[in-house]
Scaffold this motif. Sequence first.
Motif, mmCIF file in Angstrom:
data_model
loop_
_atom_site.group_PDB
_atom_site.id
_atom_site.type_symbol
_atom_site.label_atom_id
_atom_site.label_comp_id
_atom_site.label_asym_id
_atom_site.label_seq_id
_atom_site.Cartn_x
_atom_site.Cartn_y
_atom_site.Cartn_z
ATOM 1 N N ARG A 139 0.695 -1.128 0.090
ATOM 2 C CA ARG A 139 0.415 -0.094 0.138
ATOM 3 C C ARG A 139 0.892 1.326 -0.075
ATOM 4 N N ALA A 140 2.176 1.404 -0.124
ATOM 5 C CA ALA A 140 3.098 2.600 0.692
ATOM 6 C C ALA A 140 3.064 3.299 -0.915
ATOM 7 N N PHE A 141 3.380 2.887 -1.730
ATOM 8 C CA PHE A 141 3.433 3.510 -2.703
ATOM 9 C C PHE A 141 2.236 4.945 -3.188
ATOM 10 N N GLU A 142 0.694 4.061 -2.736
ATOM 11 C CA GLU A 142 -0.453 4.600 -3.150
ATOM 12 C C GLU A 142 -1.040 5.317 -1.849
ATOM 13 N N LEU A 143 -0.467 5.247 -1.296
ATOM 14 C CA LEU A 143 -1.086 6.159 0.196
ATOM 15 C C LEU A 143 -0.140 7.150 -0.298
ATOM 16 N N GLY A 144 1.056 7.330 -0.390
ATOM 17 C CA GLY A 144 2.693 7.940 -0.478
ATOM 18 C C GLY A 144 2.159 9.353 -1.178
ATOM 19 N N GLN A 202 5.087 29.564 0.036
ATOM 20 C CA GLN A 202 5.582 30.481 0.561
ATOM 21 C C GLN A 202 7.354 31.307 -0.251
ATOM 22 N N GLN A 203 7.833 31.423 -0.215
ATOM 23 C CA GLN A 203 8.943 32.126 -0.655
ATOM 24 C C GLN A 203 9.862 32.041 -1.565
ATOM 25 N N PHE A 204 10.450 30.529 -0.666
ATOM 26 C CA PHE A 204 11.191 29.813 -1.594
ATOM 27 C C PHE A 204 9.943 27.631 -1.756
ATOM 28 N N GLU A 205 10.893 27.309 -2.929
ATOM 29 C CA GLU A 205 10.297 26.072 -3.111
ATOM 30 C C GLU A 205 10.327 25.352 -2.487
ATOM 31 N N ILE A 206 8.953 24.562 -1.512
ATOM 32 C CA ILE A 206 8.664 23.492 -0.494
ATOM 33 C C ILE A 206 8.834 21.806 -1.511
ATOM 34 N N ALA A 207 9.490 21.376 -1.548
ATOM 35 C CA ALA A 207 9.918 19.994 -1.349
ATOM 36 C C ALA A 207 9.083 18.762 -0.628
ATOM 37 N N ILE A 208 7.797 18.065 -0.801
ATOM 38 C CA ILE A 208 7.083 17.606 -0.025
ATOM 39 C C ILE A 208 7.058 15.503 -0.508
ATOM 40 N N GLN A 209 7.832 14.929 0.560
ATOM 41 C CA GLN A 209 8.815 13.788 0.296
ATOM 42 C C GLN A 209 7.388 12.665 1.208
ATOM 43 N N ALA A 210 7.422 11.372 0.401
ATOM 44 C CA ALA A 210 7.144 10.763 1.198
ATOM 45 C C ALA A 210 8.379 9.232 1.264
ATOM 46 N N SER A 211 8.745 8.615 2.384
ATOM 47 C CA SER A 211 10.371 7.520 1.808
ATOM 48 C C SER A 211 9.753 7.064 2.850
ATOM 49 N N ILE A 212 10.483 5.316 1.839
ATOM 50 C CA ILE A 212 10.704 4.461 3.088
ATOM 51 C C ILE A 212 12.328 4.490 3.138
ATOM 52 N N GLY A 213 12.429 4.361 4.518
ATOM 53 C CA GLY A 213 14.259 4.664 4.803
ATOM 54 C C GLY A 213 14.694 6.233 4.015
ATOM 55 N N ALA A 214 15.609 5.423 2.988
ATOM 56 C CA ALA A 214 16.303 6.285 2.168
ATOM 57 C C ALA A 214 15.908 6.296 1.084
ATOM 58 N N ILE A 220 13.117 7.056 -1.753
ATOM 59 C CA ILE A 220 11.948 8.611 -2.072
ATOM 60 C C ILE A 220 11.135 7.796 -2.768
ATOM 61 N N ILE A 221 9.986 7.184 -2.392
ATOM 62 C CA ILE A 221 8.839 6.549 -3.155
ATOM 63 C C ILE A 221 7.863 7.489 -3.773
ATOM 64 N N ALA A 222 7.159 9.255 -3.231
ATOM 65 C CA ALA A 222 6.188 10.000 -4.168
ATOM 66 C C ALA A 222 6.878 11.626 -3.811
ATOM 67 N N ARG A 223 6.195 12.005 -4.359
ATOM 68 C CA ARG A 223 6.655 13.179 -4.760
ATOM 69 C C ARG A 223 6.224 14.727 -4.838
ATOM 70 N N GLU A 224 6.065 15.914 -4.222
ATOM 71 C CA GLU A 224 5.125 16.582 -4.873
ATOM 72 C C GLU A 224 5.768 18.110 -4.717
ATOM 73 N N THR A 225 5.012 19.556 -5.094
ATOM 74 C CA THR A 225 6.013 21.016 -5.187
ATOM 75 C C THR A 225 5.622 21.466 -5.492
ATOM 76 N N VAL A 226 5.733 22.192 -4.459
ATOM 77 C CA VAL A 226 4.606 23.872 -4.159
ATOM 78 C C VAL A 226 5.751 24.345 -4.286
ATOM 79 N N LYS A 227 4.893 25.385 -5.122
ATOM 80 C CA LYS A 227 5.902 26.392 -5.855
ATOM 81 C C LYS A 227 6.161 27.567 -4.848
#
Length: 595
Positions: A503-508, A522-534, A536-543
Motif C-alpha cells: 500500500r505504501a506507494f499509493e498512500l504516499g 512560501q517565498q521559496f520552493e517546498i518539496a513534499i516527499q514520502a520515503s521508506i528508509g532512504a 523516496i517513493i513519491a514527491r510533490e512540489t509547492v511552487k
Amino acid sequence: MKNIRNFCIIAHIDHGKSTLADRLLQETKTISDRELKEQTLDDMDLERERGITIKSHAIQMQYNHEGTDYTLNLIDTPGHVDFSYEVSRSIAACEGALLIVDATQGIEAQTISNLYLALEHDLEIIPVLNKMDLPSASPEEVSDQIIELIGCEQEDIIPASGKTGMGVQDVLAAIIKKIPAPKGDPEAPLQALIFDSVFNSFRGIIAYIRIKNGTLKKGQKVKFVNTGRTYDADEIGVLGLGMKETKEIGCGNVGYIISGIKEAKEVKVGDTVTLVENPCSAAIKGFEDVKPMVFAGIYPVDTDEYEELRFCLEKLQLNDASLTFEPESSAALGFGFRCGFLGMLHMEIIQERLEREHNMTVITTVPNVSYIATMNDGEVRTVNNPSEMPSPNKLDFIEEPYIKAQIITKSEFTGSVMNLCIDKRGELTNQVYLTSDRVELSFEMPLSEIVFDFYDKLKSISRGYASFDYYPIGYKKSDLIKMDMLLNGDQVDALSALIHRDRAFELGKKICTKLRELIPRQQFEIAIQASIGAKIIARETVKALRKDVTAKCYGGDISRKRKLLEKQKEGKKRMRQVGRVEIPQEAFLTVLKLD
C-alpha cells in the motif's frame, strides 16, 4: 429486596432505546410531563445532537403493580460498537435486560453481540419489538428472527412503540414478573460494585454503586478494595432524575456515594466498596480492563497547556473508563499524550468533548494500532507509534493484530461488501443466510485496515443497511514498513505511518498530493516527499511565490534585469536552507480522511 428489579436496555444503535426509556419514566410518573424532553436520559449536548447514547444512564423508578409497590432501577445503555464497554459494565449491575429490536430493521450485528454479553452474565432477557407504529414495520418476519436467535415463544415478544407509548404497561408487567429479584444477604459484610462515576466540581467524585451484599449507611467508614483507600460516606442516596439523598441503601439496590474524593485516579470503575470495620472477604469478579483498539496522539495546540490537557483527560477518564492515555513527545508537536480508544467514533467524541466541556483545542495525529516487533536477538517489543519502530537491520519480523469481523447485510450488497473487505486485506471465513435476503459474512482482517474509514465506507456501499461488529483474535506476521513524510528534507513525525508494503506507494502519493493543496505557498520552493528508509517513493512540489524584482527596470540593457534575477536566485537558495514550513492543523486532520 423482593420488590427490587434491576434491568438494562440493550439494542443496536438507533433502535429506539432512549425513546422507550422516556415512556417508561412517564408511565411510572418518575418524571412529570413538564420535565420531559426527547431522550430525557441523554444529558450531553453531543448525545442530543447526534441522536446517539454515549454514556450509560441509571435512574430509579417507583411503580405500583397489582397493589404492590416495586422499585425499578433502569440503566439505559449505548448501542454503538465503540461503547460496548459501557454496556458490559451496565450488564454486571443487573439481573435482566430488555432486548429491543426495531420492527422495520430487524436484528443487527450489535444486537447479537450485546445479547451474548447479557447471556454470559445469566441475565433474564425480555424481547421487545419496537417501532410497531411505523407503516414499514414487518413484525412477523422480525419476530421469527428473534425466536430463532434466543429460542423464546411468539407470545413472549412484546410489541411496543416508544413514540406512541403502545405496549409500555406490558413491558413493565413483564419486568416485574420475569426478572428475578436481586440475590444477596443483607446481614453479610458490605460488598458493592462501582459501575460508573462522574466528576462534580463542587462535590468531587460521585461513584455509582450496586450493592451485592450488606447495607450501606450514611457516615460509615468505607474502603475501596482495589486502591486500598478509606473514606467517609458523607452522602449516600438513590438516583432519580437528580440525586435523592437517603439514610441508607439496602441490599440489591443501586445508588450513589459521595466521599469527598478529588483525585480521579482513586476511583476505578469495577472496584468493590466495603466497610472498614467489617470488610468482605473477596472483591466482586467479572470486570476486565478494557483493551483499546485504536491509538492516536493528542497534543495541545499551545505547548503551555500540557498540564491542563492532562487534567481534562483525567476528568474524561472518570466519566469514560474505556479511555486510556500516557505521556509522549514528538519532535514536531512537542509534549502530548498517546491515547487509546475503542474505535474511530470514540476518538471523535473524545475530541469533541475536550473542545466543548473543557475548551481545549487539540491536534490529533494519524490513528494507528499497536504492533509486536521481534528483534534479531529475540527481544520482543510493543510498537504503539511509528517513531518507535526499530531499524530494519535489527528487526527479525513484525506482527499485527487481527480481528474477526461479522457483517450482517442485505444479500443484494454481498458483492460490494466482499470487495471492500478483500481490498482491506480481509479473508472470508464464513457466509450464512439468516433469512432469504439477509446474509452474515465473517472475515478475518488486520485491525489497522478498519481503523481509518472502513465503517463509513461499509455504510455507504450498503446504503446504511450493513451492521458491523468485531472482536480481536490475536497477532499474525505481516510485511509492514514505516513510511515517513519529509518537508524540505525534514521529517514530520506526526505524519509517519506503519503500513503494508503493497500500500505504501499509493498512500504516499495521496498524502503528498493532499499536503500540496493544504500547505500555503512560501517565498521559496517546498518539496513534499514520502520515503521508506532512504528511498523516496513519491514527491510533490509547492511552487515558490515570486516577487517581481525587475519591476523597477523600464527599458535599458537586459544585463540589469539579469543581475537582479541572479541576486534573487541566490536569496531563494539561502531562504530555502533556513526556511521553516508551518503545517496547518487541517493537514493533520485531512490525512485521517483520505479516501
